[in-house]
Write an enzyme that holds these catalytic residues in place. Sequence first.
Site, short mmCIF file in Angstrom:
data_model
loop_
_atom_site.label_atom_id
_atom_site.label_comp_id
_atom_site.label_asym_id
_atom_site.label_seq_id
_atom_site.Cartn_x
_atom_site.Cartn_y
_atom_site.Cartn_z
N GLY A 263 0.76 -1.24 0.00
CA GLY A 263 0.00 0.00 0.00
C GLY A 263 0.79 1.29 0.00
N GLY B 116 4.16 -3.60 -3.52
CA GLY B 116 4.17 -3.77 -4.97
C GLY B 116 4.59 -2.48 -5.63
N ARG B 117 3.67 -1.51 -5.60
CA ARG B 117 3.87 -0.25 -6.30
C ARG B 117 5.16 0.46 -5.88
NH1 ARG B 117 -0.47 2.83 -8.15
NH2 ARG B 117 -1.76 1.69 -6.68
N ARG C 62 -4.10 2.63 -16.38
CA ARG C 62 -4.36 3.37 -15.15
C ARG C 62 -5.04 4.73 -15.35
NH1 ARG C 62 -1.25 4.90 -11.71
NH2 ARG C 62 -2.46 4.12 -9.97
N CYS D 294 -10.59 3.30 -29.80
CA CYS D 294 -11.88 3.92 -30.08
C CYS D 294 -12.75 4.07 -28.83
CB CYS D 294 -12.60 3.11 -31.14
SG CYS D 294 -11.63 3.05 -32.64
N GLU D 295 -12.24 4.77 -27.87
CA GLU D 295 -13.00 5.09 -26.66
C GLU D 295 -12.51 6.43 -26.13
OE1 GLU D 295 -13.75 2.40 -23.60
OE2 GLU D 295 -13.44 0.61 -24.83
N1 LLP Z 1 -1.10 -7.25 -0.89
C1 LLP Z 1 -2.38 -7.43 -1.28
C2 LLP Z 1 -3.20 -8.43 -0.62
C3 LLP Z 1 -2.91 -6.61 -2.30
O1 LLP Z 1 -4.17 -6.77 -2.69
C4 LLP Z 1 -2.08 -5.64 -2.93
C5 LLP Z 1 -2.59 -4.78 -4.01
C6 LLP Z 1 -0.74 -5.52 -2.51
C7 LLP Z 1 -0.29 -6.34 -1.47
C8 LLP Z 1 0.22 -4.54 -3.11
O2 LLP Z 1 -0.19 -3.23 -2.90
P1 LLP Z 1 0.77 -2.02 -3.31
O3 LLP Z 1 1.98 -2.08 -2.43
O4 LLP Z 1 1.14 -2.20 -4.74
O5 LLP Z 1 -0.04 -0.82 -3.08
N2 LLP Z 1 -4.19 -1.73 -10.15
C9 LLP Z 1 -4.21 -0.70 -9.13
C10 LLP Z 1 -3.63 -1.19 -7.83
C11 LLP Z 1 -4.35 -2.40 -7.26
C12 LLP Z 1 -3.74 -2.92 -5.99
C13 LLP Z 1 -4.40 -4.18 -5.54
N3 LLP Z 1 -3.81 -4.82 -4.41
C14 LLP Z 1 -3.47 0.52 -9.63
O6 LLP Z 1 -2.98 0.51 -10.76
O7 LLP Z 1 -3.40 1.52 -8.94
#
Ligand code: LLP
Length: 448
Positions: free
Chosen positions: A264, A300-301, A337, A369-370
């Site tokens: 997150g 992740g991000r 995104r 086309c959107e």
């Molecule tokens: N753990 C779980 C259980 C999750 O559902 C997620 C992300 C993460 C870890 C990693 O979260 P992060 O550190 O990346 O914030 N597609 C969306 C983001 C969806 C995130 C879903 N879950 C976007 O492009 O913003």
Amino acid sequence: MMDMHVTDTDRPDPSVMELIAARPSLSMHAMDGLLLDDVPLNAIADAQGTPCWVYSAGTFRRRYRLLRDALAEAGIAPHIHFAVKANDHLAVLRLLGNEGAGADVVSGGELSRARAAGIPGERIVFSGVGKTAAELTLALSEGIAQINVESAEELEMLSAIACGMGRTARIALRVNPDVDAGTHPKITTGLADNKFGIQAGDVPALYARAASLPGIEPVGLAMHIGSQINVMTPFLAAFRRMAILVQALRDQGLTVRLVDCGGGLGIDYRGDVTSTPAALAGAMKAELGGLDVQLVLEPGRWLAGPAGVLLSSVVLVKQSRPRPFVVLDAAMNDLLRPSLYEAWHGIVPLSAVEAAHMPIDCDVVGPVCETGDTFARSRSLPPLQGGSRVAILEAGAYGAVMSSTYNARPLAAQVLVDDGHWAVIRPRQTVDALWRDEVIPPHLTRQG
Ligand code: LLP
């Protein structure tokens, strides 16, 4: 809007030079144009064409080490499991695995990818609200570290499967802490009416049930409240709820060895004020540090976003009122995104000469086309023309993984820059590969 929610939406967009200055992997060279880790992005675009994803191995490593060191300095040394959903390329997983990262997976496919990249089962955790029997079976046969169980129903199913296999499933119960992460509604996951996790009030009884079930060994609790979170308040509130629950479970005589804090942590897309790994580490230590539990993180991000750009060429600039449309050869099928979350991504010309011109107001769109196929509305950018190239920034997380072939557009090439060299890590998909696996039933081909 997601990337602006917790920040000041009225402040002006950062300029091209401000965007470059704030990103250690980027620099502008007078002749060679925009460089990623000293490699000219134009050279990659010349060789591979556009659209093309380019990742910086150095950025992945640097950010992993920054995060690990900030956590170690706080004295909590959690296990770091990279959220594979952010960027599932085997080379990225291997690179992070080599640094010592584990993987957080949400499907059998991601689990298999992590294994194919060489991440051992004991460094894999499996989250997700709808794991199938086949996926749970795979997880057990790979002997993964922990399955984050999201419902009473899943717990019973897992117990039956584990017993049938003669295995024991180490599980954490995913708690829904009912905390508003304050991000875009589509990526908030920790509110009571979100589909994720088990409501806190139900956790003690379910944990006790887990402890009594054959084939199940409850090891702790897990949470994840959302993504692109730039303030500490929601994390602190959620961690506090987790600590209270750990205490309640222990008071019942139950064993809790681990707390998985999810992912997150947000990143800077638009000059955003973000939280830091040190702040996150401090919050984890303050709320959970005294519990004598192994802590786990699933970023992740934060690790992947700043490590990637999407290179694109301008097809043409369509003069229009109130402002021109800069039409790119990248589209929503490549980077979803902006269309899905109205996310703001920096856009930087590859040419130093172009980047130095006085900006004008324009819309940057793709050819799909959107109307939603829009990267930026009313963006202040140096004037571009057909053939100009741009880099779309922070495309390393939730970029290529969310691509589709909508409008029969092949998946873009992917390139990894490492230590002054670059390598194609996935060639551009060919057009005939789009229908290679499609079958026309014979009775249709007999007609006429
Ligand atoms: N753990 C779980 C259980 C999750 O559902 C997620 C992300 C993460 C870890 C990693 O979260 P992060 O550190 O990346 O914030 N597609 C969306 C983001 C969806 C995130 C879903 N879950 C976007 O492009 O913003």
